[in-house]
Scaffold this motif. Structure first.
Motif, PDB file in Angstrom:
ATOM      1  N   MET A  22      -0.634 -16.298  98.541  1.00 33.38           N
ATOM      2  CA  MET A  22      -1.594 -15.449  99.258  1.00 33.38           C
ATOM      3  C   MET A  22      -1.794 -14.120  98.532  1.00 33.38           C
ATOM      4  O   MET A  22      -2.919 -13.653  98.373  1.00 33.38           O
ATOM      5  CB  MET A  22      -1.141 -15.191 100.693  1.00 33.38           C
ATOM      6  N   ALA A  23      -0.701 -13.514  98.068  1.00 35.63           N
ATOM      7  CA  ALA A  23      -0.802 -12.249  97.335  1.00 35.63           C
ATOM      8  C   ALA A  23      -1.557 -12.456  96.020  1.00 35.63           C
ATOM      9  O   ALA A  23      -2.433 -11.665  95.664  1.00 35.63           O
ATOM     10  CB  ALA A  23       0.582 -11.672  97.069  1.00 35.63           C
ATOM     11  N   PHE A  24      -1.254 -13.541  95.319  1.00 38.32           N
ATOM     12  CA  PHE A  24      -1.913 -13.822  94.047  1.00 38.32           C
ATOM     13  C   PHE A  24      -3.410 -14.067  94.249  1.00 38.32           C
ATOM     14  O   PHE A  24      -4.239 -13.527  93.518  1.00 38.32           O
ATOM     15  CB  PHE A  24      -1.262 -15.037  93.377  1.00 38.32           C
ATOM     16  N   ARG A  25      -3.761 -14.868  95.234  1.00 41.03           N
ATOM     17  CA  ARG A  25      -5.177 -15.151  95.488  1.00 41.03           C
ATOM     18  C   ARG A  25      -5.945 -13.893  95.880  1.00 41.03           C
ATOM     19  O   ARG A  25      -7.076 -13.690  95.457  1.00 41.03           O
ATOM     20  CB  ARG A  25      -5.326 -16.190  96.597  1.00 41.03           C
ATOM     21  N   PHE A  26      -5.327 -13.057  96.697  1.00 39.22           N
ATOM     22  CA  PHE A  26      -5.981 -11.824  97.115  1.00 39.22           C
ATOM     23  C   PHE A  26      -6.233 -10.924  95.910  1.00 39.22           C
ATOM     24  O   PHE A  26      -7.307 -10.357  95.759  1.00 39.22           O
ATOM     25  CB  PHE A  26      -5.138 -11.097  98.160  1.00 39.22           C
ATOM     26  N   MET A  27      -5.233 -10.785  95.036  1.00 33.88           N
ATOM     27  CA  MET A  27      -5.410  -9.944  93.853  1.00 33.88           C
ATOM     28  C   MET A  27      -6.428 -10.541  92.889  1.00 33.88           C
ATOM     29  O   MET A  27      -7.206  -9.813  92.277  1.00 33.88           O
ATOM     30  CB  MET A  27      -4.068  -9.717  93.154  1.00 33.88           C
ATOM     31  N   ALA A  28      -6.460 -11.854  92.753  1.00 35.57           N
ATOM     32  CA  ALA A  28      -7.459 -12.489  91.903  1.00 35.57           C
ATOM     33  C   ALA A  28      -8.863 -12.220  92.449  1.00 35.57           C
ATOM     34  O   ALA A  28      -9.795 -11.934  91.687  1.00 35.57           O
ATOM     35  CB  ALA A  28      -7.199 -13.990  91.803  1.00 35.57           C
ATOM     36  N   TYR A  29      -9.004 -12.287  93.761  1.00 35.93           N
ATOM     37  CA  TYR A  29     -10.295 -11.995  94.384  1.00 35.93           C
ATOM     38  C   TYR A  29     -10.682 -10.541  94.139  1.00 35.93           C
ATOM     39  O   TYR A  29     -11.824 -10.234  93.789  1.00 35.93           O
ATOM     40  CB  TYR A  29     -10.255 -12.285  95.884  1.00 35.93           C
ATOM     41  N   GLN A  30      -9.734  -9.608  94.316  1.00 32.15           N
ATOM     42  CA  GLN A  30     -10.030  -8.193  94.094  1.00 32.15           C
ATOM     43  C   GLN A  30     -10.416  -7.942  92.638  1.00 32.15           C
ATOM     44  O   GLN A  30     -11.346  -7.175  92.364  1.00 32.15           O
ATOM     45  CB  GLN A  30      -8.816  -7.330  94.466  1.00 32.15           C
ATOM     46  N   LYS A  31      -9.728  -8.593  91.721  1.00 32.52           N
ATOM     47  CA  LYS A  31     -10.045  -8.424  90.305  1.00 32.52           C
ATOM     48  C   LYS A  31     -11.438  -8.956  90.002  1.00 32.52           C
ATOM     49  O   LYS A  31     -12.219  -8.324  89.293  1.00 32.52           O
ATOM     50  CB  LYS A  31      -9.000  -9.134  89.448  1.00 32.52           C
ATOM     51  N   MET A  32     -11.772 -10.124  90.554  1.00 31.13           N
ATOM     52  CA  MET A  32     -13.093 -10.705  90.338  1.00 31.13           C
ATOM     53  C   MET A  32     -14.174  -9.832  90.966  1.00 31.13           C
ATOM     54  O   MET A  32     -15.224  -9.601  90.385  1.00 31.13           O
ATOM     55  CB  MET A  32     -13.128 -12.119  90.934  1.00 31.13           C
ATOM     56  N   ASN A  78     -13.611   0.738  88.326  1.00 36.70           N
ATOM     57  CA  ASN A  78     -13.047   1.661  89.324  1.00 36.70           C
ATOM     58  C   ASN A  78     -11.573   1.372  89.561  1.00 36.70           C
ATOM     59  O   ASN A  78     -10.992   0.477  88.971  1.00 36.70           O
ATOM     60  CB  ASN A  78     -13.842   1.630  90.639  1.00 36.70           C
ATOM     61  N   GLN A  79     -10.967   2.112  90.447  1.00 37.21           N
ATOM     62  CA  GLN A  79      -9.536   2.014  90.673  1.00 37.21           C
ATOM     63  C   GLN A  79      -9.161   1.136  91.860  1.00 37.21           C
ATOM     64  O   GLN A  79      -8.030   1.170  92.312  1.00 37.21           O
ATOM     65  CB  GLN A  79      -8.956   3.420  90.860  1.00 37.21           C
ATOM     66  N   SER A  80     -10.099   0.330  92.376  1.00 36.47           N
ATOM     67  CA  SER A  80      -9.808  -0.474  93.565  1.00 36.47           C
ATOM     68  C   SER A  80      -8.682  -1.474  93.330  1.00 36.47           C
ATOM     69  O   SER A  80      -7.815  -1.638  94.171  1.00 36.47           O
ATOM     70  CB  SER A  80     -11.049  -1.226  94.043  1.00 36.47           C
ATOM     71  N   VAL A  81      -8.706  -2.166  92.209  1.00 32.34           N
ATOM     72  CA  VAL A  81      -7.688  -3.195  91.970  1.00 32.34           C
ATOM     73  C   VAL A  81      -6.298  -2.582  91.832  1.00 32.34           C
ATOM     74  O   VAL A  81      -5.380  -2.989  92.536  1.00 32.34           O
ATOM     75  CB  VAL A  81      -8.049  -4.081  90.761  1.00 32.34           C
ATOM     76  N   PRO A  82      -6.108  -1.563  90.968  1.00 32.05           N
ATOM     77  CA  PRO A  82      -4.766  -0.971  90.905  1.00 32.05           C
ATOM     78  C   PRO A  82      -4.334  -0.363  92.237  1.00 32.05           C
ATOM     79  O   PRO A  82      -3.183  -0.487  92.639  1.00 32.05           O
ATOM     80  CB  PRO A  82      -4.903   0.106  89.825  1.00 32.05           C
ATOM     81  N   SER A  83      -5.269   0.253  92.922  1.00 32.36           N
ATOM     82  CA  SER A  83      -4.937   0.876  94.197  1.00 32.36           C
ATOM     83  C   SER A  83      -4.560  -0.171  95.235  1.00 32.36           C
ATOM     84  O   SER A  83      -3.592  -0.005  95.978  1.00 32.36           O
ATOM     85  CB  SER A  83      -6.129   1.693  94.684  1.00 32.36           C
ATOM     86  N   ASN A  84      -5.303  -1.263  95.313  1.00 28.52           N
ATOM     87  CA  ASN A  84      -5.005  -2.312  96.284  1.00 28.52           C
ATOM     88  C   ASN A  84      -3.768  -3.106  95.898  1.00 28.52           C
ATOM     89  O   ASN A  84      -3.093  -3.648  96.759  1.00 28.52           O
ATOM     90  CB  ASN A  84      -6.191  -3.253  96.457  1.00 28.52           C
ATOM     91  N   SER A  85      -3.456  -3.178  94.623  1.00 30.45           N
ATOM     92  CA  SER A  85      -2.265  -3.932  94.216  1.00 30.45           C
ATOM     93  C   SER A  85      -0.988  -3.168  94.517  1.00 30.45           C
ATOM     94  O   SER A  85       0.062  -3.763  94.704  1.00 30.45           O
ATOM     95  CB  SER A  85      -2.332  -4.282  92.735  1.00 30.45           C
ATOM     96  N   ARG A  86      -1.066  -1.860  94.593  1.00 25.84           N
ATOM     97  CA  ARG A  86       0.126  -1.045  94.869  1.00 25.84           C
ATOM     98  C   ARG A  86       0.771  -1.429  96.195  1.00 25.84           C
ATOM     99  O   ARG A  86       1.981  -1.516  96.292  1.00 25.84           O
ATOM    100  CB  ARG A  86      -0.256   0.436  94.861  1.00 25.84           C
ATOM    101  N   ILE A  87      -0.052  -1.670  97.203  1.00 28.97           N
ATOM    102  CA  ILE A  87       0.482  -2.048  98.514  1.00 28.97           C
ATOM    103  C   ILE A  87       1.216  -3.379  98.424  1.00 28.97           C
ATOM    104  O   ILE A  87       2.272  -3.549  99.016  1.00 28.97           O
ATOM    105  CB  ILE A  87      -0.631  -2.088  99.580  1.00 28.97           C
ATOM    106  N   LEU A  88       0.693  -4.325  97.641  1.00 30.75           N
ATOM    107  CA  LEU A  88       1.343  -5.637  97.531  1.00 30.75           C
ATOM    108  C   LEU A  88       2.655  -5.535  96.765  1.00 30.75           C
ATOM    109  O   LEU A  88       3.606  -6.234  97.079  1.00 30.75           O
ATOM    110  CB  LEU A  88       0.407  -6.633  96.853  1.00 30.75           C
ATOM    111  N   LYS A  89       2.707  -4.673  95.772  1.00 30.71           N
ATOM    112  CA  LYS A  89       3.948  -4.504  95.016  1.00 30.71           C
ATOM    113  C   LYS A  89       5.059  -3.987  95.938  1.00 30.71           C
ATOM    114  O   LYS A  89       6.213  -4.306  95.766  1.00 30.71           O
ATOM    115  CB  LYS A  89       3.744  -3.524  93.875  1.00 30.71           C
ATOM    116  N   ASN A  90       4.676  -3.196  96.934  1.00 31.60           N
ATOM    117  CA  ASN A  90       5.671  -2.636  97.840  1.00 31.60           C
ATOM    118  C   ASN A  90       6.153  -3.602  98.903  1.00 31.60           C
ATOM    119  O   ASN A  90       7.265  -3.491  99.385  1.00 31.60           O
ATOM    120  CB  ASN A  90       5.121  -1.373  98.514  1.00 31.60           C
ATOM    121  N   ILE A  91       5.298  -4.565  99.297  1.00 31.46           N
ATOM    122  CA  ILE A  91       5.716  -5.453 100.372  1.00 31.46           C
ATOM    123  C   ILE A  91       6.208  -6.794  99.891  1.00 31.46           C
ATOM    124  O   ILE A  91       6.885  -7.493 100.617  1.00 31.46           O
ATOM    125  CB  ILE A  91       4.604  -5.661 101.421  1.00 31.46           C
ATOM    126  N   VAL A  92       5.849  -7.208  98.685  1.00 36.10           N
ATOM    127  CA  VAL A  92       6.229  -8.544  98.214  1.00 36.10           C
ATOM    128  C   VAL A  92       7.487  -8.498  97.410  1.00 36.10           C
ATOM    129  O   VAL A  92       7.985  -7.636  96.915  1.00 36.10           O
ATOM    130  CB  VAL A  92       5.089  -9.190  97.406  1.00 36.10           C
TER     131      VAL A  92
END
Length: 95
Positions: free
Chosen positions: A59-69, A81-95
């Motif tokens: 789920m985390a991988f698919r979400f990040m792939a979608y954000q990157k695309m 823009n910084q959306s992907v790095p910014s959105n990935s930070r939250i996943l790094k903290n919870i996964v």
């Protein structure tokens, strides 16, 4: 079971960071199909993730792939823009 959302947000000192992470976590959990309040979605994600770690990773991988695309330069004028790095930070903290 302890409140996973409370534990996560309680570990963040800054109120502004807590607000932003809460919003991004809700975006992630909604994006993977979780329904209900943010507290319910977080609890369901943790419960299911404990039973099937591969599902949580997927789920985390698919979400990040979608954000990157979504932010791809081929699809938008502002793809760098910084959306992907910014959105990935939250996943790094919870996964």
């Amino acid at each position: 079971m302890r409140d996973p959302l409370g534990l996560f947000l309680g570990s963040i000192a800054s109120p502004e960071t807590r607000r932003q992470y809460r919003s991004k976590l809700d975006l992630f959990l909604t994006g993977i199909g979780m329904q209900g309040s943010l507290e319910d979605k977080a609890r369901l994600f943790v419960e299911r993730g404990k039973k099937d770690i591969d599902w949580a990773f997927d789920m985390a991988f698919r979400f990040m792939a979608y954000q990157k695309m979504r932010c791809s330069p081929l699809l938008s004028d502002w793809g760098r823009n910084q959306s992907v790095p910014s959105n990935s930070r939250i996943l790094k903290n919870i996964v």
